[in-house]
Each structure stands twice: as structure tokens, then as C-alpha cells.
Design an enzyme around this catalytic site. Structure first.
Site, PDB file in Angstrom:
ATOM      1  N   ARG A  79      -3.551   9.338   1.864  1.00 26.53           N
ATOM      2  CA  ARG A  79      -4.985   9.125   1.639  1.00 26.53           C
ATOM      3  C   ARG A  79      -5.475   8.018   2.553  1.00 26.53           C
ATOM      4  O   ARG A  79      -4.689   7.308   3.175  1.00 26.53           O
ATOM      5  CB  ARG A  79      -5.229   8.718   0.178  1.00 26.53           C
ATOM      6  CG  ARG A  79      -4.375   7.545  -0.225  1.00 26.53           C
ATOM      7  CD  ARG A  79      -4.911   6.709  -1.345  1.00 26.53           C
ATOM      8  NE  ARG A  79      -3.949   5.662  -1.693  1.00 26.53           N
ATOM      9  CZ  ARG A  79      -3.813   4.528  -1.029  1.00 26.53           C
ATOM     10  NH1 ARG A  79      -4.582   4.270   0.024  1.00 26.53           N
ATOM     11  NH2 ARG A  79      -2.908   3.640  -1.397  1.00 26.53           N
ATOM     12  N   GLY A  80      -6.789   7.840   2.586  1.00 25.35           N
ATOM     13  CA  GLY A  80      -7.334   6.704   3.294  1.00 25.35           C
ATOM     14  C   GLY A  80      -7.056   5.415   2.541  1.00 25.35           C
ATOM     15  O   GLY A  80      -6.706   5.420   1.363  1.00 25.35           O
ATOM     16  N   GLN A 128      -5.356   1.283   2.216  1.00 23.54           N
ATOM     17  CA  GLN A 128      -4.191   0.477   2.524  1.00 23.54           C
ATOM     18  C   GLN A 128      -3.213   0.507   1.349  1.00 23.54           C
ATOM     19  O   GLN A 128      -3.007   1.559   0.762  1.00 23.54           O
ATOM     20  CB  GLN A 128      -4.672  -0.932   2.907  1.00 23.54           C
ATOM     21  CG  GLN A 128      -5.648  -0.888   4.086  1.00 23.54           C
ATOM     22  CD  GLN A 128      -6.047  -2.241   4.596  1.00 23.54           C
ATOM     23  OE1 GLN A 128      -5.213  -3.113   4.788  1.00 23.54           O
ATOM     24  NE2 GLN A 128      -7.342  -2.441   4.820  1.00 23.54           N
ATOM     25  N   TYR A 129      -2.599  -0.629   1.009  1.00 21.40           N
ATOM     26  CA  TYR A 129      -1.638  -0.632  -0.093  1.00 21.40           C
ATOM     27  C   TYR A 129      -2.350  -0.736  -1.435  1.00 21.40           C
ATOM     28  O   TYR A 129      -3.305  -1.501  -1.594  1.00 21.40           O
ATOM     29  CB  TYR A 129      -0.662  -1.806   0.044  1.00 21.40           C
ATOM     30  CG  TYR A 129       0.436  -1.563   1.043  1.00 21.40           C
ATOM     31  CD1 TYR A 129       1.486  -0.684   0.771  1.00 21.40           C
ATOM     32  CD2 TYR A 129       0.417  -2.202   2.279  1.00 21.40           C
ATOM     33  CE1 TYR A 129       2.487  -0.459   1.693  1.00 21.40           C
ATOM     34  CE2 TYR A 129       1.424  -1.980   3.204  1.00 21.40           C
ATOM     35  CZ  TYR A 129       2.455  -1.106   2.904  1.00 21.40           C
ATOM     36  OH  TYR A 129       3.445  -0.877   3.817  1.00 21.40           O
ATOM     37  N   TYR A 152      -1.418  -0.597  -5.857  1.00 17.56           N
ATOM     38  CA  TYR A 152      -0.452  -0.531  -6.954  1.00 17.56           C
ATOM     39  C   TYR A 152      -0.919   0.482  -7.987  1.00 17.56           C
ATOM     40  O   TYR A 152      -2.110   0.569  -8.291  1.00 17.56           O
ATOM     41  CB  TYR A 152      -0.309  -1.903  -7.633  1.00 17.56           C
ATOM     42  CG  TYR A 152       0.420  -1.837  -8.958  1.00 17.56           C
ATOM     43  CD1 TYR A 152       1.801  -1.687  -8.999  1.00 17.56           C
ATOM     44  CD2 TYR A 152      -0.282  -1.900 -10.162  1.00 17.56           C
ATOM     45  CE1 TYR A 152       2.471  -1.604 -10.214  1.00 17.56           C
ATOM     46  CE2 TYR A 152       0.383  -1.831 -11.380  1.00 17.56           C
ATOM     47  CZ  TYR A 152       1.759  -1.676 -11.398  1.00 17.56           C
ATOM     48  OH  TYR A 152       2.409  -1.586 -12.602  1.00 17.56           O
ATOM     49  N   ALA A 185      -9.954   0.862  -7.611  1.00 16.95           N
ATOM     50  CA  ALA A 185      -9.675   1.231  -6.222  1.00 16.95           C
ATOM     51  C   ALA A 185     -10.052   2.690  -5.992  1.00 16.95           C
ATOM     52  O   ALA A 185     -10.035   3.511  -6.922  1.00 16.95           O
ATOM     53  CB  ALA A 185      -8.202   1.022  -5.898  1.00 16.95           C
ATOM     54  N   ILE A 186     -10.391   3.001  -4.744  1.00 18.79           N
ATOM     55  CA  ILE A 186     -10.774   4.362  -4.370  1.00 18.79           C
ATOM     56  C   ILE A 186     -10.061   4.731  -3.078  1.00 18.79           C
ATOM     57  O   ILE A 186     -10.049   3.958  -2.121  1.00 18.79           O
ATOM     58  CB  ILE A 186     -12.301   4.475  -4.190  1.00 18.79           C
ATOM     59  CG1 ILE A 186     -13.008   4.235  -5.514  1.00 18.79           C
ATOM     60  CG2 ILE A 186     -12.683   5.846  -3.623  1.00 18.79           C
ATOM     61  CD1 ILE A 186     -14.520   4.189  -5.405  1.00 18.79           C
ATOM     62  N   SER A 202      -8.718   4.704  -9.269  1.00 21.56           N
ATOM     63  CA  SER A 202      -7.883   4.077 -10.304  1.00 21.56           C
ATOM     64  C   SER A 202      -8.667   2.913 -10.891  1.00 21.56           C
ATOM     65  O   SER A 202      -9.276   2.131 -10.156  1.00 21.56           O
ATOM     66  CB  SER A 202      -6.544   3.600  -9.738  1.00 21.56           C
ATOM     67  OG  SER A 202      -6.729   2.654  -8.701  1.00 21.56           O
ATOM     68  N   CYS A 238      -5.224  -3.522  -0.954  1.00 17.69           N
ATOM     69  CA  CYS A 238      -6.241  -3.015  -0.032  1.00 17.69           C
ATOM     70  C   CYS A 238      -6.464  -3.953   1.159  1.00 17.69           C
ATOM     71  O   CYS A 238      -7.529  -3.936   1.775  1.00 17.69           O
ATOM     72  CB  CYS A 238      -7.554  -2.745  -0.754  1.00 17.69           C
ATOM     73  SG  CYS A 238      -7.366  -1.518  -2.078  1.00 17.69           S
TER      74      CYS A 238
END
Length: 214
Positions: A69-70, A72-73, A75, A149-150, A164, A180
Site C-alpha cells: 500500500r501507499g 510508510q511504517y 503498527y 492511519a490511512i 486503522s 508514518c
């Protein structure tokens, strides 16, 4: 019609990816309906396509998966509601930016059901809350924490991955990454904000607010 799928037991990440891949293919072929999949994962980190290896601070703490997905990191773990959003943008409008904005609207509307003011921030995908209860930043600005987060991916204009929202995860689990890629802000949850919200409460709010924005 959008099918709502609810998994009660934590779903291993590879199994979730396989299920999403299959469902997206079926939606594209016209053999399955759109779907929203509500689930939790066991503790793990995912790396989006823009992930910086330096942001994986504790690489041995939890399993790490390439998400595709687009972003970064991120959890994922117990106490966090993951909503995988498999929608056909061929019929909803082929506009990726608008779609991400609508996902943010959905999260913001859901948080508002609990009198939490979620906000966007320029240059930061996701949903944030200000923390006047915490000491301000060194520059005097108010502290802000990320609550949702998306990250999405499209295949033939059918979406997968999604959002999430932190209900009551162990926030210390975020310490193994730079969430992110953003170092200067923290992470929060509904329970951390002092709200005794259950996963069932959040699921009900997601269901109520979805048709308002989509």
C-alpha cells in the site's frame, strides 16, 4: 450493496493480504460485491511503498511485512480496529485524492460520534487530535497525536487496504517504528483520551457514518 465482514479472532497479515487480493479480483470481475472487512491483527509492523528503513527502530520486536500500500511504517495489533475497504472506484469516481479524503471524512465522522474532534493536517495523511492536556511543543504549539492511519492501494480502480483506528492498543508497541515517518508527533487512542469505548462501540459508529460520506 456493500458487504460488511467481521472477523472476531486476530487475522494473520499474510492471510488478510490473500483474502483482499481474491476479493478485489472478484469485484473487478463482477462476481463479488464491494466489502468492508473489520478485523484486528496480531502485533506486527507493515511497510508501505514509501517506507524508510531507518524508521524501523526495532526490527526484531515484531514481524515486519511489506504491505504494497501507499505510506510508510505502521503498527497493527490487538485493540486497534482495522477496516479494509474494498470499493469499486469505477462506479464511485476515479479520483484517488478524493477517495483518501473521503476515508479521512469517514474516520472524522466516526470519532465525532464519541465527541472527539479528529482533524486533517497538511502533508500528513491520517487523522489527528490536539492534546491540550499535554505540555506544548518547544515552539509553543499544541501537541498533536495521531489516532488513525490511512493507506490504500488500487488495482483496476478497486481499492484495498484502508484505515486503522486506535481503540485500546498497547501504545508502547508503536515505539519500534517511526509511525508514518513522523518523529515530532505522538500516537493516541480513544481509551488514552479517557473514553471507555469498546470495539463494538466503534464498529457501530463506523456502520452509522459510512453511508453519510460514501
Amino acid at each position: 450493496m456493500v458487504e460488511w465482514i467481521h472477523s472476531k479472532a486476530p487475522v494473520p497479515y499474510p492471510a488478510a493480504l490473500a483474502e483482499m487480493e481474491a476479493r478485489v479480483a472478484a469485484i473487478s470481475a463482477g462476481t463479488a460485491s464491494e466489502a468492508i472487512w473489520l478485523l484486528e491483527h496480531p502485533p506486527l509492523y507493515t511497510a508501505g511503498t514509501s517506507a524508510n528503513p531507518a524508521d524501523l527502530v526495532q526490527p526484531d520486536r515484531f514481524p515486519v511485512f511489506a504491505a504494497g500500500r501507499g505510506g510508510q511504517y505502521t503498527y497493527h495489533g490487538p485493540g486497534q480496529r482495522v477496516a479494509y475497504v474494498m470499493l469499486d472506484l469505477n462506479t464511485r469516481g476515479r479520483d484517488v485524492r478524493r477517495f483518501v479524503c473521503t476515508l479521512e471524512d469517514w474516520v472524522i465522522a466516526t470519532l465525532a460520534e464519541f465527541n472527539v474532534k479528529g482533524e486533517r493536517r497538511a502533508g500528513r495523511v491520517g487523522v489527528w487530535v490536539t492534546r491540550p492536556d499535554k505540555a506544548p511543543n518547544l515552539d509553543g504549539t499544541a501537541r498533536e497525536d495521531k489516532i488513525a492511519a490511512i493507506g490504500v492501494k488500487l488495482r483496476r480502480w478497486v481499492s484495498f487496504h484502508g484505515i486503522s483506528i486506535n481503540v485500546e492498543p498497547d501504545l508502547s508497541h508503536f515505539d519500534g517504528i517511526v509511525p508514518c515517518g513522523i518523529r515530532e508527533h505522538g500516537v493516541t487512542s480513544l481509551v488514552d483520551l479517557g473514553l471507555p469505548v469498546t470495539m463494538a462501540d466503534l464498529d457501530a459508529a463506523l456502520a452509522v457514518t459510512f453511508p453519510r460520506v460514501f
